[in-house]
Design a protein around this motif. Structure first.
Motif, short mmCIF file in Angstrom:
data_model
loop_
_atom_site.label_atom_id
_atom_site.label_comp_id
_atom_site.label_asym_id
_atom_site.label_seq_id
_atom_site.Cartn_x
_atom_site.Cartn_y
_atom_site.Cartn_z
N LYS A 42 0.84 -1.20 0.00
CA LYS A 42 0.00 0.00 0.00
C LYS A 42 0.87 1.25 0.00
O LYS A 42 1.81 1.37 0.79
N LEU A 43 0.53 2.19 -0.87
CA LEU A 43 1.24 3.45 -0.97
C LEU A 43 0.47 4.53 -0.24
O LEU A 43 -0.76 4.54 -0.25
N HIS A 44 1.20 5.46 0.36
CA HIS A 44 0.60 6.68 0.91
C HIS A 44 1.11 7.85 0.07
O HIS A 44 1.98 8.62 0.50
N GLU A 45 0.61 7.94 -1.13
CA GLU A 45 1.02 8.97 -2.08
C GLU A 45 -0.24 9.56 -2.71
O GLU A 45 -1.36 9.11 -2.44
N VAL A 46 -0.06 10.58 -3.56
CA VAL A 46 -1.24 11.24 -4.15
C VAL A 46 -1.12 11.43 -5.66
O VAL A 46 -1.87 12.21 -6.24
N THR A 47 -0.22 10.69 -6.31
CA THR A 47 -0.04 10.86 -7.75
C THR A 47 -0.11 9.52 -8.48
O THR A 47 0.24 8.47 -7.92
N ARG A 48 -0.52 9.59 -9.72
CA ARG A 48 -0.50 8.39 -10.56
C ARG A 48 0.93 7.95 -10.82
O ARG A 48 1.21 6.75 -10.95
N GLU A 49 1.85 8.91 -10.90
CA GLU A 49 3.26 8.57 -11.14
C GLU A 49 3.79 7.64 -10.04
O GLU A 49 4.55 6.71 -10.32
N ALA A 50 3.36 7.86 -8.80
CA ALA A 50 3.79 6.99 -7.71
C ALA A 50 3.25 5.57 -7.90
O ALA A 50 3.95 4.58 -7.65
N GLU B 261 -17.78 4.46 -9.21
CA GLU B 261 -18.16 4.40 -10.62
C GLU B 261 -16.95 4.19 -11.53
O GLU B 261 -17.08 3.75 -12.67
N SER B 262 -15.76 4.50 -11.02
CA SER B 262 -14.53 4.32 -11.81
C SER B 262 -14.18 2.86 -12.00
O SER B 262 -13.40 2.51 -12.89
N GLY B 263 -14.75 2.00 -11.16
CA GLY B 263 -14.43 0.58 -11.22
C GLY B 263 -13.33 0.16 -10.27
O GLY B 263 -13.06 -1.04 -10.13
N ALA C 83 -9.66 9.18 -9.87
CA ALA C 83 -10.04 7.78 -10.01
C ALA C 83 -10.15 7.38 -11.48
O ALA C 83 -9.76 6.28 -11.88
N ALA C 84 -10.68 8.29 -12.30
CA ALA C 84 -10.77 8.01 -13.74
C ALA C 84 -9.38 7.84 -14.35
O ALA C 84 -9.16 6.96 -15.20
N SER C 85 -8.41 8.65 -13.90
CA SER C 85 -7.06 8.55 -14.44
C SER C 85 -6.35 7.27 -13.99
O SER C 85 -5.45 6.78 -14.67
N LEU C 86 -6.78 6.72 -12.85
CA LEU C 86 -6.16 5.52 -12.28
C LEU C 86 -6.90 4.24 -12.66
O LEU C 86 -6.47 3.14 -12.30
N ALA C 87 -7.98 4.38 -13.40
CA ALA C 87 -8.91 3.26 -13.58
C ALA C 87 -8.28 2.04 -14.24
O ALA C 87 -8.69 0.91 -13.99
N LYS C 88 -7.28 2.25 -15.10
CA LYS C 88 -6.68 1.13 -15.83
C LYS C 88 -5.34 0.69 -15.26
O LYS C 88 -4.61 -0.08 -15.89
N ASP C 89 -5.03 1.15 -14.05
CA ASP C 89 -3.72 0.84 -13.45
C ASP C 89 -3.75 -0.36 -12.52
O ASP C 89 -2.74 -0.68 -11.89
N GLY C 90 -4.91 -1.03 -12.42
CA GLY C 90 -4.98 -2.28 -11.68
C GLY C 90 -4.87 -2.14 -10.18
O GLY C 90 -4.38 -3.06 -9.51
#
Length: 375
Positions: free
Chosen positions: A166-174, A235-237, A206-213
């Motif tokens: 588990k990450l405690h970060e706030v970016t998709r890059e992380a 709703e993002s899945g 959440a939409a930007s992270l939706a395909k990152d598993g």
């Protein structure tokens, strides 16, 4: 048997975390502090509990020493349900979430430890569980704000045997840094943002992270009471988890009825203790909501979480902060081995703190509330 005394003490454990120490609620966080609660009965039996916690310790400890402990000394240590009803009702005007509930949680855990010791049964058996097996843990990384450190610590945690990070970060890059770290291809990756975003911001993220598993997205919405906003994120899945900031059974009922969570995260040192945690788990199970206990602590509260998860959860997954303590009075039960946690088998919690470690790392003097003797 009546409660003769309740004592609070604090141990402060140096730790490393694979990066620079962060601030916690605006305070430097370079030592892991545990607020211990020791409850003694008239016949000399001792139970141990842990009250939340971290930089809130002065407030929680004051609640115990000045209000909650004086209400409880002299009461029947085995009548946990009556104490739960009467004490929590007695302090409810002081807050249904926060220091006074944390205070009772710590004492209540110690009462269960006493109950198990008096009956000669481990807590997992008192809760109706069968002989426990080792349980998988997940490495709960702290906040680095640096993708290179995220990748390095993810890789190190995988090498240590963890199969969930588990990450405690706030970016998709992380998230991408963790996902592509050596050894992480098959690991479950979770993201806890600690209520970082407004509901509209959370939906966009959440939409930007939706395909990152992601295995789950934890507490994406500020404020955490916004159950409707939280429900929209699903709703993002991406499965949504929350609950460490929820006020007891009815707080979780609100989240469930709003359709806000896939995974509930009650915290035994915050929610009201073992009995309240048991009710929360049963509520979630009745509604098909998974439970992953919140347990970023390393004392009796953590050990109680092991017993609860073993006895009550079909697929337990234990949160273990990714850090290395110089020592811990509850070793070895608070440390994962190859990504797995074992449950003590002795009566009550099954392990008392090592007195030498307590003495070495204690800060300040214990505070003892004793029953007043009749003249």
């Amino acid at each position: 048997m009546q409660i003769a005394a309740i004592e609070t003490s604090v141990v402060s454990l140096p730790f490393t975390m694979g990066g620079p120490h962060p601030l916690f609620a605006g305070q430097p966080w370079n030592r892991l502090e545990i607020l211990l609660v020791k409850v003694e009965t008239e016949d000399g039996l001792v139970g141990w509990g842990e009250a939340f916690g971290h930089t809130a310790i002065p407030a929680t400890r004051a609640a115990i020493d000045t209000i909650v402990a004086p209400l409880m000394v002299g009461r029947d240590a085995g009548d946990i349900q009556a104490l739960r009803r009467q004490i929590l009702h007695g302090v409810h005007l002081l807050g249904r979430n926060g220091p006074f509930v944390y205070a009772f949680s710590g004492i209540e855990i110690a009462l269960w430890d006493l109950l198990g010791k008096r009956s000669g049964q481990p807590l997992w058996r008192l809760l109706g569980g069968s002989e426990p097996s080792p349980m998988p843990a997940y490495a709960s990384l702290l906040n680095y704000g640096d993708t290179a450190l995220v990748a390095r610590n993810t890789a190190d945690a995988c090498a240590a045997g963890y199969r969930a990070i588990k990450l405690h970060e706030v970016t998709r890059e992380a998230v991408l840094a963790a996902r592509t770290a050596p050894g992480a291809a098959e690991a479950a990756i979770m993201l806890d943002v600690n209520c970082a975003w407004s509901a509209p911001e959370a939906r966009a993220m959440a939409a930007s992270l939706a395909k990152d598993g992601l295995f789950w997205l934890e507490e994406p919405v500020w404020p955490p009471e916004d159950a409707r906003g939280l429900a929209r994120i699903r709703e993002s899945g991406i499965p949504v988890s929350a609950g460490e900031n929820v006020a007891g059974l009815f707080g979780f009922k609100t989240l469930i009825e709003a359709g806000a969570i896939d995974i509930a995260q009650p915290s035994v040192t915050k929610v009201g203790g073992i009995a309240e945690m048991q009710q929360v788990i049963q509520l979630c199970q009745a509604h098909g909501v998974e439970v992953a206990p919140h347990s970023p602590y390393f004392g009796p509260g953590f050990v109680a979480t092991l017993h609860l998860a073993s006895a009550l959860l079909e697929k337990p997954l234990i949160e273990v902060l990714w850090l290395e303590m110089e020592a811990n009075p509850f070793d070895p039960w608070v440390r994962a081995v190859d990504g797995m946690m074992r449950v003590p088998g002795g009566p009550g919690l099954g392990c008392d703190p090592d007195p030498e470690t307590l003495a070495r790392y204690a800060i300040g003097a214990p505070h003892r509330t004793e029953r007043r003797q009749s003249p």
